[in-house]
Design a protein around this motif. Structure first.
Motif, PDB file in Angstrom:
ATOM      1  N   ASN A 184       0.817  -1.201   0.000  1.00 38.72           N
ATOM      2  CA  ASN A 184       0.000   0.000   0.000  1.00 38.72           C
ATOM      3  C   ASN A 184       0.857   1.261   0.000  1.00 38.72           C
ATOM      4  O   ASN A 184       0.584   2.217  -0.740  1.00 38.72           O
ATOM      5  CB  ASN A 184      -0.922  -0.005   1.217  1.00 38.72           C
ATOM      6  CG  ASN A 184      -1.847   1.200   1.253  1.00 38.72           C
ATOM      7  OD1 ASN A 184      -2.597   1.460   0.311  1.00 38.72           O
ATOM      8  ND2 ASN A 184      -1.797   1.949   2.349  1.00 38.72           N
ATOM      9  N   HIS A 185       1.933   1.266   0.803  1.00 40.76           N
ATOM     10  CA  HIS A 185       2.830   2.417   0.838  1.00 40.76           C
ATOM     11  C   HIS A 185       3.482   2.651  -0.528  1.00 40.76           C
ATOM     12  O   HIS A 185       3.564   3.782  -1.016  1.00 40.76           O
ATOM     13  CB  HIS A 185       3.913   2.218   1.899  1.00 40.76           C
ATOM     14  CG  HIS A 185       3.398   2.240   3.306  1.00 40.76           C
ATOM     15  ND1 HIS A 185       2.301   2.948   3.678  1.00 40.76           N
ATOM     16  CD2 HIS A 185       3.861   1.632   4.434  1.00 40.76           C
ATOM     17  CE1 HIS A 185       2.079   2.784   4.979  1.00 40.76           C
ATOM     18  NE2 HIS A 185       3.025   1.989   5.452  1.00 40.76           N
ATOM     19  N   VAL A 186       3.967   1.568  -1.123  1.00 45.70           N
ATOM     20  CA  VAL A 186       4.636   1.681  -2.416  1.00 45.70           C
ATOM     21  C   VAL A 186       3.654   2.165  -3.480  1.00 45.70           C
ATOM     22  O   VAL A 186       4.007   2.983  -4.342  1.00 45.70           O
ATOM     23  CB  VAL A 186       5.259   0.324  -2.829  1.00 45.70           C
ATOM     24  CG1 VAL A 186       5.780   0.386  -4.259  1.00 45.70           C
ATOM     25  CG2 VAL A 186       6.379  -0.053  -1.873  1.00 45.70           C
ATOM     26  N   GLN A 187       2.419   1.676  -3.433  1.00 50.00           N
ATOM     27  CA  GLN A 187       1.413   2.113  -4.397  1.00 50.00           C
ATOM     28  C   GLN A 187       1.114   3.606  -4.256  1.00 50.00           C
ATOM     29  O   GLN A 187       0.927   4.302  -5.264  1.00 50.00           O
ATOM     30  CB  GLN A 187       0.132   1.295  -4.214  1.00 50.00           C
ATOM     31  CG  GLN A 187       0.243  -0.139  -4.704  1.00 50.00           C
ATOM     32  CD  GLN A 187      -1.001  -0.950  -4.421  1.00 50.00           C
ATOM     33  OE1 GLN A 187      -1.784  -0.621  -3.529  1.00 50.00           O
ATOM     34  NE2 GLN A 187      -1.196  -2.019  -5.181  1.00 50.00           N
ATOM     35  N   GLN A 188       1.101   4.099  -3.011  1.00 57.48           N
ATOM     36  CA  GLN A 188       0.864   5.522  -2.801  1.00 57.48           C
ATOM     37  C   GLN A 188       1.994   6.359  -3.386  1.00 57.48           C
ATOM     38  O   GLN A 188       1.757   7.403  -3.992  1.00 57.48           O
ATOM     39  CB  GLN A 188       0.728   5.810  -1.297  1.00 57.48           C
ATOM     40  CG  GLN A 188      -0.538   5.240  -0.676  1.00 57.48           C
ATOM     41  CD  GLN A 188      -0.645   5.570   0.796  1.00 57.48           C
ATOM     42  OE1 GLN A 188      -0.482   6.718   1.192  1.00 57.48           O
ATOM     43  NE2 GLN A 188      -0.896   4.568   1.603  1.00 57.48           N
ATOM     44  N   VAL A 189       3.227   5.875  -3.208  1.00 54.48           N
ATOM     45  CA  VAL A 189       4.367   6.566  -3.798  1.00 54.48           C
ATOM     46  C   VAL A 189       4.266   6.525  -5.315  1.00 54.48           C
ATOM     47  O   VAL A 189       4.548   7.502  -6.011  1.00 54.48           O
ATOM     48  CB  VAL A 189       5.695   5.932  -3.335  1.00 54.48           C
ATOM     49  CG1 VAL A 189       6.873   6.532  -4.099  1.00 54.48           C
ATOM     50  CG2 VAL A 189       5.878   6.137  -1.839  1.00 54.48           C
ATOM     51  N   GLY A 190       3.827   5.365  -5.843  1.00 55.54           N
ATOM     52  CA  GLY A 190       3.700   5.222  -7.286  1.00 55.54           C
ATOM     53  C   GLY A 190       2.661   6.158  -7.876  1.00 55.54           C
ATOM     54  O   GLY A 190       2.862   6.719  -8.955  1.00 55.54           O
ATOM     55  N   VAL A 191       1.561   6.364  -7.178  1.00 54.07           N
ATOM     56  CA  VAL A 191       0.513   7.258  -7.655  1.00 54.07           C
ATOM     57  C   VAL A 191       1.012   8.700  -7.696  1.00 54.07           C
ATOM     58  O   VAL A 191       0.781   9.438  -8.660  1.00 54.07           O
ATOM     59  CB  VAL A 191      -0.740   7.152  -6.763  1.00 54.07           C
ATOM     60  CG1 VAL A 191      -1.744   8.258  -7.109  1.00 54.07           C
ATOM     61  CG2 VAL A 191      -1.392   5.789  -6.922  1.00 54.07           C
ATOM     62  N   ALA A 192       1.710   9.103  -6.629  1.00 53.99           N
ATOM     63  CA  ALA A 192       2.217  10.476  -6.568  1.00 53.99           C
ATOM     64  C   ALA A 192       3.406  10.684  -7.490  1.00 53.99           C
ATOM     65  O   ALA A 192       3.639  11.781  -7.996  1.00 53.99           O
ATOM     66  CB  ALA A 192       2.615  10.822  -5.130  1.00 53.99           C
ATOM     67  N   GLY A 193       4.167   9.600  -7.727  1.00 56.97           N
ATOM     68  CA  GLY A 193       5.395   9.711  -8.504  1.00 56.97           C
ATOM     69  C   GLY A 193       6.583   9.863  -7.581  1.00 56.97           C
ATOM     70  O   GLY A 193       6.515  10.596  -6.589  1.00 56.97           O
ATOM     71  N   PRO A 194       7.674   9.168  -7.857  1.00 57.96           N
ATOM     72  CA  PRO A 194       8.839   9.200  -6.962  1.00 57.96           C
ATOM     73  C   PRO A 194       9.430  10.584  -6.789  1.00 57.96           C
ATOM     74  O   PRO A 194      10.056  10.869  -5.771  1.00 57.96           O
ATOM     75  CB  PRO A 194       9.827   8.236  -7.647  1.00 57.96           C
ATOM     76  CG  PRO A 194       9.395   8.193  -9.072  1.00 57.96           C
ATOM     77  CD  PRO A 194       7.906   8.328  -9.046  1.00 57.96           C
ATOM     78  N   ASN A 195       9.251  11.460  -7.789  1.00 58.79           N
ATOM     79  CA  ASN A 195       9.812  12.806  -7.683  1.00 58.79           C
ATOM     80  C   ASN A 195       8.925  13.752  -6.880  1.00 58.79           C
ATOM     81  O   ASN A 195       9.348  14.858  -6.524  1.00 58.79           O
ATOM     82  CB  ASN A 195      10.053  13.397  -9.075  1.00 58.79           C
ATOM     83  CG  ASN A 195      11.120  12.640  -9.846  1.00 58.79           C
ATOM     84  OD1 ASN A 195      12.065  12.128  -9.248  1.00 58.79           O
ATOM     85  ND2 ASN A 195      10.955  12.546 -11.153  1.00 58.79           N
ATOM     86  N   LYS A 196       7.682  13.321  -6.609  1.00 57.28           N
ATOM     87  CA  LYS A 196       6.765  14.175  -5.868  1.00 57.28           C
ATOM     88  C   LYS A 196       6.441  13.639  -4.482  1.00 57.28           C
ATOM     89  O   LYS A 196       5.811  14.320  -3.681  1.00 57.28           O
ATOM     90  CB  LYS A 196       5.466  14.347  -6.659  1.00 57.28           C
ATOM     91  CG  LYS A 196       5.627  15.135  -7.947  1.00 57.28           C
ATOM     92  CD  LYS A 196       4.278  15.344  -8.603  1.00 57.28           C
ATOM     93  CE  LYS A 196       4.411  16.189  -9.873  1.00 57.28           C
ATOM     94  NZ  LYS A 196       3.096  16.420 -10.510  1.00 57.28           N
TER      95      LYS A 196
END
Length: 230
Positions: A184-196
């Protein structure tokens, strides 16, 4: 079935009231099970025994510890005056403190004392633990009723030390929950984008009483001219 009943405050009296309602022959239809334990009277000196049941219920699926019921035959007998006074004088904050000292994880519970058909009953309702296994962290009680390191579990109509299959199931479930949280954490990062995406820990947030980590979308934050958070 009793397994479908809840232990919330608003439902506890109605739930226990149904449990102690006798059939036409005067006997109770409910039997002790993995979610139900009967006691004839309440005894403050036996708290360690009751706490053992608390942990067992929490490690399995929740449960009820009901006072005022005879063993053989199984009838709704009512509590004695002494038991009623002892139960009503319980300090919930103190009981929760004892539980926190005795077990590794929080045990959520509630208590009620009520009258039904001219008889008085009392009960503890224990919720299914959110974090398992609930492990005993110190010896307590007469003849070490509670033993340091023991994990208690509810089987049928009895409480005992957990067996391998049930412990393996708890461990597997905990691993699955941890993996799901990471995904779930990784998916949230993926949605926002690693640069954001911004990863903050408790040191950066000035927190001292938690081990939590926070993943915050950069667009949700406001910045001052020197890049400090507002």
């Amino acid at each position: 079935m009793i397994d479908d009943l809840e232990t919330s405050t608003e439902n506890l009296e109605s739930t226990v009231g149904a449990i102690v309602t006798p059939a036409a022959n005067g006997k109770l239809t409910r039997r002790e099970s993995r979610t139900l334990e009967f006691k004839e009277q309440f005894n403050f000196a036996a708290l360690a025994d009751y706490f053992k049941d608390f942990a067992a219920f929490a490690n399995n699926a929740r449960g009820y510890l009901v006072f005022g019921v005879t063993d053989s035959p199984r009838t709704a007998a009512s509590l004695s005056k002494k038991s009623i006074e002892s139960f009503e004088n319980l300090d919930s904050e103190r009981i929760s403190g004892f539980l926190n000292e005795l077990f590794s994880c929080e045990i959520v519970w509630d208590a009620i004392c009520f009258e039904k058909d001219g008889k008085t009953f009392a009960a503890f309702g224990v919720q299914n633990a959110k974090e398992k296994p609930v492990i005993c962290t110190k010896d307590e009680g007469k003849e070490q009723t509670l033993k340091n390191g023991a994990i208690y579990y509810r089987y049928g109509g009895r409480t005992q030390v957990i067996r391998a299959p049930e412990l393996q199931a708890i461990i597997a479930s905990r691993i699955e929950q941890t993996n799901a949280a990471w995904i779930n954490h990784v998916q949230q990062v993926g949605v926002a984008g690693p640069n954001k995406a911004v990863l903050l820990n408790e040191t950066e947030l000035g927190a001292t009483e938690t081990d939590a980590r926070f993943v915050v979308d950069r667009d949700c934050l406001l910045y001052t001219s020197d890049a400090a958070y507002e």
